[in-house]
Design a protein around this motif. Structure first.
Motif, PDB file in Angstrom:
ATOM      1  N   GLY A  51      28.781 -46.115  15.784  1.00 13.15           N
ATOM      2  CA  GLY A  51      28.423 -47.197  16.694  1.00 13.15           C
ATOM      3  C   GLY A  51      28.509 -46.865  18.161  1.00 13.15           C
ATOM      4  O   GLY A  51      27.888 -47.548  18.983  1.00 13.15           O
ATOM      5  N   ALA A  52      29.262 -45.840  18.551  1.00 13.50           N
ATOM      6  CA  ALA A  52      29.481 -45.594  19.972  1.00 13.50           C
ATOM      7  C   ALA A  52      29.155 -44.150  20.328  1.00 13.50           C
ATOM      8  O   ALA A  52      29.350 -43.224  19.531  1.00 13.50           O
ATOM      9  CB  ALA A  52      30.932 -45.904  20.340  1.00 13.50           C
ATOM     10  N   ASN A  53      28.666 -43.966  21.561  1.00 16.35           N
ATOM     11  CA  ASN A  53      28.407 -42.620  22.047  1.00 16.35           C
ATOM     12  C   ASN A  53      29.697 -41.813  22.109  1.00 16.35           C
ATOM     13  O   ASN A  53      30.794 -42.360  22.297  1.00 16.35           O
ATOM     14  CB  ASN A  53      27.763 -42.662  23.434  1.00 16.35           C
ATOM     15  CG  ASN A  53      26.323 -43.139  23.395  1.00 16.35           C
ATOM     16  OD1 ASN A  53      25.732 -43.269  22.326  1.00 16.35           O
ATOM     17  ND2 ASN A  53      25.758 -43.407  24.564  1.00 16.35           N
ATOM     18  N   GLY A  54      29.553 -40.515  21.957  1.00 18.85           N
ATOM     19  CA  GLY A  54      30.719 -39.653  22.048  1.00 18.85           C
ATOM     20  C   GLY A  54      30.522 -38.381  21.259  1.00 18.85           C
ATOM     21  O   GLY A  54      29.514 -38.197  20.564  1.00 18.85           O
ATOM     22  N   SER A  55      31.487 -37.476  21.385  1.00 15.62           N
ATOM     23  CA  SER A  55      31.463 -36.208  20.659  1.00 15.62           C
ATOM     24  C   SER A  55      32.532 -36.280  19.576  1.00 15.62           C
ATOM     25  O   SER A  55      33.712 -36.521  19.870  1.00 15.62           O
ATOM     26  CB  SER A  55      31.737 -35.047  21.612  1.00 15.62           C
ATOM     27  OG  SER A  55      31.634 -33.817  20.950  1.00 15.62           O
ATOM     28  N   TYR A  56      32.128 -36.058  18.323  1.00 14.05           N
ATOM     29  CA  TYR A  56      33.008 -36.246  17.181  1.00 14.05           C
ATOM     30  C   TYR A  56      33.129 -34.949  16.386  1.00 14.05           C
ATOM     31  O   TYR A  56      32.313 -34.685  15.487  1.00 14.05           O
ATOM     32  CB  TYR A  56      32.470 -37.363  16.285  1.00 14.05           C
ATOM     33  CG  TYR A  56      32.332 -38.701  16.973  1.00 14.05           C
ATOM     34  CD1 TYR A  56      33.373 -39.629  16.940  1.00 14.05           C
ATOM     35  CD2 TYR A  56      31.164 -39.045  17.653  1.00 14.05           C
ATOM     36  CE1 TYR A  56      33.257 -40.861  17.561  1.00 14.05           C
ATOM     37  CE2 TYR A  56      31.038 -40.268  18.283  1.00 14.05           C
ATOM     38  CZ  TYR A  56      32.088 -41.178  18.237  1.00 14.05           C
ATOM     39  OH  TYR A  56      31.966 -42.400  18.866  1.00 14.05           O
ATOM     40  N   PRO A  57      34.141 -34.125  16.689  1.00 13.30           N
ATOM     41  CA  PRO A  57      34.346 -32.910  15.906  1.00 13.30           C
ATOM     42  C   PRO A  57      35.007 -33.237  14.570  1.00 13.30           C
ATOM     43  O   PRO A  57      35.940 -34.037  14.512  1.00 13.30           O
ATOM     44  CB  PRO A  57      35.255 -32.058  16.782  1.00 13.30           C
ATOM     45  CG  PRO A  57      35.982 -33.042  17.645  1.00 13.30           C
ATOM     46  CD  PRO A  57      35.073 -34.218  17.833  1.00 13.30           C
ATOM     47  N   VAL A  58      34.487 -32.621  13.501  1.00 13.65           N
ATOM     48  CA  VAL A  58      35.074 -32.801  12.174  1.00 13.65           C
ATOM     49  C   VAL A  58      35.266 -31.425  11.545  1.00 13.65           C
ATOM     50  O   VAL A  58      34.659 -30.441  11.966  1.00 13.65           O
ATOM     51  CB  VAL A  58      34.176 -33.680  11.269  1.00 13.65           C
ATOM     52  CG1 VAL A  58      33.991 -35.059  11.875  1.00 13.65           C
ATOM     53  CG2 VAL A  58      32.817 -33.012  11.041  1.00 13.65           C
ATOM     54  N   MET A  59      36.101 -31.356  10.544  1.00 10.24           N
ATOM     55  CA  MET A  59      36.308 -30.111   9.810  1.00 10.24           C
ATOM     56  C   MET A  59      35.646 -30.226   8.451  1.00 10.24           C
ATOM     57  O   MET A  59      36.024 -31.068   7.626  1.00 10.24           O
ATOM     58  CB  MET A  59      37.798 -29.811   9.641  1.00 10.24           C
ATOM     59  CG  MET A  59      38.082 -28.549   8.847  1.00 10.24           C
ATOM     60  SD  MET A  59      37.503 -27.036   9.675  1.00 10.24           S
ATOM     61  CE  MET A  59      38.806 -26.881  10.927  1.00 10.24           C
ATOM     62  N   LEU A  60      34.618 -29.387   8.236  1.00  8.31           N
ATOM     63  CA  LEU A  60      33.949 -29.343   6.944  1.00  8.31           C
ATOM     64  C   LEU A  60      34.664 -28.340   6.053  1.00  8.31           C
ATOM     65  O   LEU A  60      35.017 -27.238   6.487  1.00  8.31           O
ATOM     66  CB  LEU A  60      32.485 -28.912   7.108  1.00  8.31           C
ATOM     67  CG  LEU A  60      31.616 -29.681   8.106  1.00  8.31           C
ATOM     68  CD1 LEU A  60      30.228 -29.074   8.159  1.00  8.31           C
ATOM     69  CD2 LEU A  60      31.549 -31.157   7.738  1.00  8.31           C
ATOM     70  N   THR A  61      34.852 -28.684   4.795  1.00  8.08           N
ATOM     71  CA  THR A  61      35.494 -27.779   3.840  1.00  8.08           C
ATOM     72  C   THR A  61      34.669 -27.743   2.560  1.00  8.08           C
ATOM     73  O   THR A  61      34.278 -28.791   2.031  1.00  8.08           O
ATOM     74  CB  THR A  61      36.929 -28.235   3.515  1.00  8.08           C
ATOM     75  OG1 THR A  61      37.693 -28.287   4.722  1.00  8.08           O
ATOM     76  CG2 THR A  61      37.601 -27.255   2.548  1.00  8.08           C
ATOM     77  N   ALA A  62      34.390 -26.525   2.094  1.00  9.51           N
ATOM     78  CA  ALA A  62      33.693 -26.330   0.819  1.00  9.51           C
ATOM     79  C   ALA A  62      34.564 -25.451  -0.069  1.00  9.51           C
ATOM     80  O   ALA A  62      35.048 -24.404   0.374  1.00  9.51           O
ATOM     81  CB  ALA A  62      32.334 -25.685   1.045  1.00  9.51           C
ATOM     82  N   THR A  63      34.740 -25.870  -1.314  1.00 10.54           N
ATOM     83  CA  THR A  63      35.630 -25.160  -2.231  1.00 10.54           C
ATOM     84  C   THR A  63      34.952 -24.981  -3.583  1.00 10.54           C
ATOM     85  O   THR A  63      34.285 -25.908  -4.075  1.00 10.54           O
ATOM     86  CB  THR A  63      36.945 -25.938  -2.431  1.00 10.54           C
ATOM     87  OG1 THR A  63      37.522 -26.263  -1.161  1.00 10.54           O
ATOM     88  CG2 THR A  63      37.944 -25.128  -3.229  1.00 10.54           C
ATOM     89  N   ASN A  64      35.068 -23.782  -4.147  1.00 13.42           N
ATOM     90  CA  ASN A  64      34.678 -23.581  -5.533  1.00 13.42           C
ATOM     91  C   ASN A  64      35.772 -22.790  -6.257  1.00 13.42           C
ATOM     92  O   ASN A  64      36.862 -22.593  -5.714  1.00 13.42           O
ATOM     93  CB  ASN A  64      33.301 -22.910  -5.644  1.00 13.42           C
ATOM     94  CG  ASN A  64      33.281 -21.489  -5.112  1.00 13.42           C
ATOM     95  OD1 ASN A  64      34.320 -20.905  -4.791  1.00 13.42           O
ATOM     96  ND2 ASN A  64      32.091 -20.915  -5.029  1.00 13.42           N
ATOM     97  N   SER A  65      35.501 -22.333  -7.448  1.00  7.68           N
ATOM     98  CA  SER A  65      36.533 -21.664  -8.247  1.00  7.68           C
ATOM     99  C   SER A  65      36.935 -20.316  -7.660  1.00  7.68           C
ATOM    100  O   SER A  65      37.958 -19.744  -8.066  1.00  7.68           O
ATOM    101  CB  SER A  65      36.029 -21.467  -9.682  1.00  7.68           C
ATOM    102  OG  SER A  65      34.858 -20.652  -9.679  1.00  7.68           O
ATOM    103  N   ILE A  66      36.163 -19.816  -6.699  1.00  5.67           N
ATOM    104  CA  ILE A  66      36.424 -18.481  -6.149  1.00  5.67           C
ATOM    105  C   ILE A  66      37.156 -18.546  -4.816  1.00  5.67           C
ATOM    106  O   ILE A  66      37.993 -17.696  -4.505  1.00  5.67           O
ATOM    107  CB  ILE A  66      35.099 -17.716  -5.994  1.00  5.67           C
ATOM    108  CG1 ILE A  66      34.415 -17.597  -7.356  1.00  5.67           C
ATOM    109  CG2 ILE A  66      35.324 -16.330  -5.395  1.00  5.67           C
ATOM    110  CD1 ILE A  66      33.011 -17.080  -7.296  1.00  5.67           C
ATOM    111  N   GLY A  67      36.847 -19.569  -4.016  1.00  2.43           N
ATOM    112  CA  GLY A  67      37.481 -19.620  -2.715  1.00  2.43           C
ATOM    113  C   GLY A  67      37.179 -20.879  -1.939  1.00  2.43           C
ATOM    114  O   GLY A  67      36.631 -21.860  -2.468  1.00  2.43           O
TER     115      GLY A  67
END
Length: 745
Positions: free
Chosen positions: A341-357
């Protein structure tokens, strides 16, 4: 009977008229006029007042830069009887016109000998057939031919947009020989264990007569200038028969394959040489890797859709920490959706996981007034489907984008180009789709359900380039309709707008339609990336951003030839000041894979060397990357071009700086791109026609520190603490390196 024979020969010639015999006539020019009249076809018509045009080049480069519509060529040619007497088969006279953009109707001494495509006035309307080779054959005993006298070839051409005329090849006239019935078809190459490769080649007889001759092939290491293998095979081909050959050779750069067939009776032959495809991109890890850009632009309150691009073994679990209010993540698909809803900079941490790592990446969502903070990546229907595009073909392409793993590297736009509009608008004035697209909103929903973006096409004129309905007078309605359909991207193509403005060539008149659509898009409660397609007229790169344009075409249409790639790609060097996050110079779509512009799909005519140059240069230019081929037919080599994470990172760098040409010498060019992390990407391009060596001192590229140098295509470090580098580079090829210097104390 005469008509049947003529039709038969025309049909046969369309596929095989690419080689010239020893004896031929090559007309260099023709008399030319714009517009159309029926008597222009007559052999007695006086065309002395017409202007001269060079054949093999579009009329836009010969004094008609902005003209689209009807035109005529009249080619006057003396045909000696010696042409017939010197022929062995002496069966048919061939009239080869190369390519015609977009429709032609061709007359020989006043009699129609062929037509490809449909004019706007024809029943069924305008149908472009520009990719088709124009080659017509006349029986040698026909009374149409005036031996030892002047003949007139009159060609009525219609160009619906882009370039126009007889081009992309040199017209000629000769006698057909049996060897013209020989066709080579190279099947997809197989890459085998132990750095080996295999090509299956089909030798085909396209004529209804037996052909006897010798098939010869040679395997050459062009980098080392040695022949690895050579053989001759006596081959008899029955009418319409074929024979398959298997060639084994090393899998490495520089292998070239030469094939030729010599017909026994005439001694005439047909041959071609191909560069064997070779893969430089390493096999991707089974461990998860998050690819694509590190930033996304959106507007407050507007829908956000982002499919986290992750390569690696499935299944993959996704998680995001710091996700702002209004957004949700589907942990199974990795699709982020919702609105902020509001202007701004929104850093997030993406995480992807499988059986290997596990893999993590900081990803920033910037909500404000800018979209396309990195160049758009995806697919466009035009270069493969042309006007034959349909909803089913679009869905098939979207499915292939995912099945082939391209979506896992950030390729996300599925753009429907020309050919989707119905012949008339609804009674309310709303634009509606034709029968090939029964439900556009449902198509948008289908694409969004897979985390892909939906692109569409229109024109500010009354008609599109393909003769379908444009947006003139309905811009607001169309923008509103696009919002309802869930459109994420609009390509707005100049086309018939040039007919409206007439002789007015002012900047204001060029900007006007893009301002109108800009304002219409601004009123929509949806983020729609705005692509200005007007071919660089009036230096659009200087004002495209004022139109809220996110990308702007800087050139005419690209074709799958080295000449087109060179003329377009290497002439972008002065445009670097105008590329920036949210606004990109667009040198047109990618010409790799199977292309064909609506029919007769064929492998790109670019050599593998040239394809590496193409992808490298476009990435250095921070250009939009839009695949133009049939995705379902992508082979391993083309996927290697499109799924190299480090090459994509060059294009998607958040700094958005376009490369600069810093050196031009000895037919080499060196381009340098500064990356957001302070490193530099350098492309060394060999424009020579043979392998050549080049040594680069980093100081000449503005880098004065000992540095680590990495081969980006091979994803391999070449050394540390280096001040120079040397390469042996293939013809029209490239070395793409990343130079990382230690931080200044």
């Amino acid at each position: 009977m005469y008509k049947f024979i003529l039709t038969l020969f025309i049909s046969a010639c369309l596929n095989i008229c690419l080689a010239q015999n020893t004896h031929f006539i090559k007309p260099d020019s023709a008399r030319f006029i714009t517009g159309t009249q029926d008597n222009y076809r007559d052999i007695t018509f006086n065309d002395q007042a017409w202007k001269m045009q060079k054949l093999g080049e579009v009329w836009q480069s010969q004094g008609y830069p902005d003209y689209h519509g009807y035109a005529w060529y009249r080619i006057h040619v003396h045909i000696p009887s010696s042409l017939k007497k010197s022929a062995i088969w002496a069966d048919s006279l061939r009239i080869y016109l190369a390519h015609v953009n977009d429709v032609d109707e061709t007359y020989f001494n006043g009699v129609k000998i062929g037509k490809i495509g449909s004019f706007p006035d024809d029943k069924g309307g305008y149908v472009s057939k520009w990719p088709a080779v124009r080659s017509y054959c006349i029986p040698a005993n026909s009374n149409l031919i005036k031996w030892d006298a002047d003949n007139v070839i009159a060609v009525n051409v219609y160009d619906g947009g882009g370039t126009g005329g007889i081009f992309m090849g040199e017209p000629f006239i000769d006698m057909l020989e049996k060897t013209d019935g020989i066709e080579f078809t190279a099947k997809a190459i197989s890459f085998l264990p132990g750095d080996k490769a295999q090509r299956k080649l089909l030798l085909q007889n396209k004529f209804n007569t037996t052909i006897t001759g010798t098939f010869h092939y040679k395997i050459i290491d062009a980098a080392q200038h040695i022949t690895l293998k050579e053989a001759n095979v006596i081959t008899v081909l029955a009418p319409f028969a074929s024979k398959e050959f298997t060639l084994d050779f090393p899998h490495r750069e520089g292998i070239e394959l030469t094939y030729d067939y010599t017909e026994k009776t005439s001694g005439k032959g047909k041959s071609f040489t191909e560069v064997a495809p070779y893969i430089l991109t390493p096999i991707a890890s089974n461990s998860p890797v998050i690819n694509g850009p590190a930033v996304l632009g959106a507007m407050a309150g507007h829908a956000i859709l982002y499919r986290i691009p992750v390569s690696g073994a499935r299944p993959i679990n996704y998680s995001v920490s710091g996700l702002p209010n209004g957004l949700t993540l589907d942990a199974k698909t990795g699709i982020i959706s919702g609105a902020i809803g509001a202007n701004g900079s929104y850093p997030v941490m993406l995480t992807a996981t499988n059986s290997i790592g596990k893999y993590q990446k900081v990803f920033t969502i910037k909500v404000g007034d800018k979209l396309a903070l990195t160049p758009p990546m995806g697919w466009n229907s035009w270069n493969c489907w042309g006007l034959s595009v349909s909803a089913e073909k679009v869905k098939s392409s979207a499915n292939a984008l995912i099945e082939k793993g391209l979506a896992d590297y950030g390729w996300s736009y599925i753009n429907v180009d020309d050919g989707w509009q119905a012949p008339q608008r609804a009674a309310s004035g709303e634009i509606v789709a034709n029968d090939k697209f029964p439900d556009m909103a449902a198509l948008g929903t289908y694409l969004h359900g897979q985390g892909l973006k939906f692109g569409i096409y229109s024109s500010p004129g009354t008609k599109t380039c393909g003769g379908f309905l444009g947006s003139l007078g309905h811009e607001g309605q169309d923008a509103s309709t696009y919002q309802k359909w869930g459109v994420d991207y609009l390509k707005y193509d100049l086309c018939s707008y040039t007919d409206i403005i007439g002789e007015d060539t002012s900047l204001a008149i060029q900007q006007k339609p893009y301002i109108i659509m800009r304002d219409a898009l601004k009123k929509q409660q949806r983020d729609i990336v705005y692509s200005l397609c007007q071919y660089g007229i009036k230096d659009v790169w200087k004002w495209g951003a004022e139109m809220n344009g996110n990308l702007w075409r800087t050139t005419e249409d690209i074709t799958d030839t080295w000449e087109s790639l060179y003329d377009i790609g290497f002439k972008q060097d002065n445009l670097y000041p105008y590329a920036h996050p949210g606004g990109w110079n667009d040198p047109d779509m990618l010409i790799v894979g199977m292309v064909g512009w609506g029919e007769s799909l064929h492998p790109t005519r670019l050599t593998p060397y040239e394809q590496y140059t193409h992808i490298s240069l476009w990435s250095m230019l921070s250009a939009p990357l839009l695949i133009g081929c049939d995705i379902s037919k992508l082979d391993d080599f083309t996927l290697n071009l499109l799924k190299n994470k480090e090459v994509i990172d060059v294009d998607q760098d958040v700094a958005g700086q376009q490369a600069k040409k810093v050196i031009e010498e000895n037919n080499f060019q060196v381009w340098v791109k500064t990356m957001a992390d302070g490193s530099h990407v350098i492309g060394i391009f060999n424009l020579n026609n043979a392998y050549a060596s080049y040594g680069l001192k980093l100081s000449k590229a503005g880098i004065n520190q000992l540095s680590t140098i990495r081969d980006i295509w091979r994803q391999k470090d070449l050394g540390k603490h280096l001040s120079d580098v040397s390469f042996n580079i293939p013809p029209h090829g490239v070395r793409l390196i990343k130079v990382t210097s230690p931080p200044t104390p």
